[in-house]
Scaffold this motif. Structure first.
Motif, PDB file in Angstrom:
ATOM      1  N   THR A 214       0.808  -1.221   0.000  1.00 19.62           N
ATOM      2  CA  THR A 214       0.000   0.000   0.000  1.00 19.62           C
ATOM      3  C   THR A 214       0.839   1.267   0.000  1.00 19.62           C
ATOM      4  N   LYS A 469      -0.065   6.944   4.732  1.00 20.61           N
ATOM      5  CA  LYS A 469      -0.576   6.540   3.419  1.00 20.61           C
ATOM      6  C   LYS A 469      -0.777   7.763   2.514  1.00 20.61           C
ATOM      7  N   ASP A 473       1.334   8.251  -0.796  1.00 21.24           N
ATOM      8  CA  ASP A 473       0.475   7.854  -1.920  1.00 21.24           C
ATOM      9  C   ASP A 473      -0.761   8.752  -1.965  1.00 21.24           C
ATOM     10  N   ASN A 476      -3.739   7.577  -3.880  1.00 26.26           N
ATOM     11  CA  ASN A 476      -4.296   6.296  -3.447  1.00 26.26           C
ATOM     12  C   ASN A 476      -4.328   5.282  -4.595  1.00 26.26           C
ATOM     13  N   ASN A 479      -2.414  -0.366  -4.219  1.00 26.44           N
ATOM     14  CA  ASN A 479      -3.238  -1.379  -3.540  1.00 26.44           C
ATOM     15  C   ASN A 479      -4.360  -0.747  -2.734  1.00 26.44           C
ATOM     16  N   PRO A 480      -5.163   0.117  -3.332  1.00 27.59           N
ATOM     17  CA  PRO A 480      -6.214   0.806  -2.575  1.00 27.59           C
ATOM     18  C   PRO A 480      -7.274  -0.169  -2.053  1.00 27.59           C
ATOM     19  N   LYS A 482      -7.027  -1.772   0.731  1.00 25.38           N
ATOM     20  CA  LYS A 482      -6.374  -2.807   1.533  1.00 25.38           C
ATOM     21  C   LYS A 482      -5.725  -2.153   2.753  1.00 25.38           C
TER      22      LYS A 482
END
Length: 486
Positions: A214, A469, A473, A476, A479-480, A482
């Motif tokens: 993520t 996060k 990122d 997003n 691995n959004p 998760k």
């Protein structure tokens, strides 16, 4: 909180797919649905997703190029290793608006340095290959789990895998010196430093280990190696109860001179399922008992030529344990083949449960000394929800991690059983929280435990995770949906 990933993303534009195709070439780009099938289905068939493409880069540079293309277009990416996970972290969502980024082609062992006790590998290297390469240099890479023949080191690190030797060597987080990772904007962070001491600010590698893809894509790692054991003793024991198993472990640390490498607890139902479903499995003991322990000691010193060593020490230790009433019966492996047969029973529990029918998995940890009372109260809590379910507790009693599973009642179909899953989960996890434990000891969060994490973690901790996060990122795309919802 509302899930901001519930809306279906736009279809991945053809121009983006074409750019990715050019970046990785024909070998690295798959859009045929039959070829993509193994990449979109969880091995237990609990999750079945769709993907716009499966991308299989052959180098860090190709990974970075793919991530940059996706970042610019806002296309979500699902990093993927050996597809052996148990929480759906590597499976794309059902809407089909993501690409799968499989690291399997990046499977080279780049360097082995026996003098420094290090190995540098690519993320797609299979764990068993790494173990074998270490052994070829008279070294040990101690991460060991049932899926080691197919799981990849990138997936192991991304989930902070545990396994059966955590008691002695620590989990995956403890076995890494350095990492290389591609960030969500496509930049490459090179942290491949083979240093045991490096106190220059934040230790970034620990952000990526356990993050389940993520926060970025792990592409390479510098792993720690250890001296290869030369003298190993393995025993299969029938014990009075879980309390006896914990007491046995406590005594074993001193008796083995702190050489206990594994201590696994199993109940009778789990053994019966393995014997019923796994060909070649044989009960090591003639009589049936309720509880068993698989105990292993090892030393880097060769066994004395005149006899003795670990086997003799363990035999004397077990004699004392039987006199004390902790152990009812025992058999010591007289060969590596016999030891492997013992381990096959332990490592086949998950496969046997799958073949038996629906089950609900609980990968929990509690303080080691509280395992006995947790087992008693946990079984009662599950049966209070569904009296006919079949408890299958087993796992790493040495580090407090139990796979406290619930097998469906005989004859009940999957839909009916899973309709009570939340009730059963909450019964177990509420108890875990009251014991000061964890609802995910080694399998991670993925999709499966996303809501459970929000239920059992406090707002400060969740806010901190979301802040990390968003910082790494902001779009997003990694691995959004998760681990943590933003």
């Amino acid at each position: 909180m509302p899930d901001t990933y519930t809306s279906v993303p736009n279809a991945v534009p053809t121009a983006v797919l074409d750019a990715i195709h050019r970046a990785v070439g024909d070998k690295g780009f798959v859009v045929d649905e039959r070829e993509m099938e193994p990449h979109v289905v969880e091995w237990r068939d609990n999750y079945r997703g769709r993907a716009a493409a499966v991308v299989r880069p052959a180098s860090t540079e190709e990974v970075a190029a793919v991530v940059r293309i996706c970042a610019e277009a806002g296309v979500p990416i699902v990093p993927q290793g050996g597809m052996t996970g148990l929480v759906g972290a590597g499976i794309p969502h059902e809407h089909g608006g993501e690409i799968v980024l499989s690291l399997r082609r990046m499977n080279r062992i780049l360097e082995v340095n026996p003098t420094a006790y290090t190995m540098t590998v690519e993320a797609g290297a299979v764990l068993k290959t790494i173990q074998d390469e270490a052994a070829a240099h008279d070294r040990l890479f101690p991460l060991s789990l049932a899926a080691e023949g197919s799981c990849t080191i990138g997936g192991n690190l991304s989930t902070n895998a545990g396994g059966v030797q955590v008691l002695h060597y620590g989990n995956a987080r403890s076995l890494v010196l350095g990492l290389e990772a591609v960030l969500p904007d496509g930049r490459v962070w090179n942290g491949l430093r083979a240093l045991k001491k490096d106190n220059t600010g934040y230790d970034l590698k620990h952000l990526f280990m356990g993050a389940e893809g993520t926060l970025g894509v792990i592409t390479k790692a510098v792993l720690k190696l250890f001296p290869r054991p030369k003298d190993v003793a393995t025993a299969w024991l029938a014990v009075r109860n879980p309390a006896a198993a914990v007491e046995l472990l406590s005594r074993a640390h001193a008796a083995s001179e702190d050489n206990v490498t594994s201590c696994e607890l199993m109940g009778r139902l789990g053994i019966d399922l393995v014997l019923s479903h796994i060909p070649g499995s044989v009960d090591p003991l003639a009589e049936r008992h309720d509880w068993y322990v698989l105990l292993e000691w090892s030393s880097t010193r060769p066994a004395p030529a005149h006899g003795g060593g670990m086997l003799a020490k363990m035999e004397a230790f077990l004699g004392d344990a039987m006199e004390a009433g902790l152990v009812f019966d025992a058999v010591l492996a007289q060969s590596s083949a016999q030891a492997q047969a013992f381990w096959k029973i332990r490592e086949s529990h998950s496969e046997a449960q799958k073949l038996e029918g629906p089950s609900i998995k609980h990968d929990i940890s509690v303080p080691v000394h509280r395992i006995p009372e947790f087992v008693d109260q946990g079984i009662a809590a599950m049966k209070a929800v569904m009296p006919d379910l079949r408890p299958v507790p087993f796992g790493h009693v040495g580090d407090g991690n139990l796979h406290f599973n619930a097998q469906s009642p005989t004859g009940m179909d999957k839909a009916a059983f899973y309709a009570r899953r939340d009730d059963i989960n909450h019964a177990v996890h509420d108890l875990v929280r009251s014991f000061g434990g964890s609802i995910s000891a080694e399998h991670g969060i993925g999709r499966f435990k996303l809501e459970e994490l929000e239920r059992y973690r406090g707002p400060v901790e969740l806010d901190a995770m979301r802040a990390i996060k968003r910082a790494l990122d902001p779009r997003n795309i990694m691995n959004p949906g998760k681990v943590v919802r933003v």
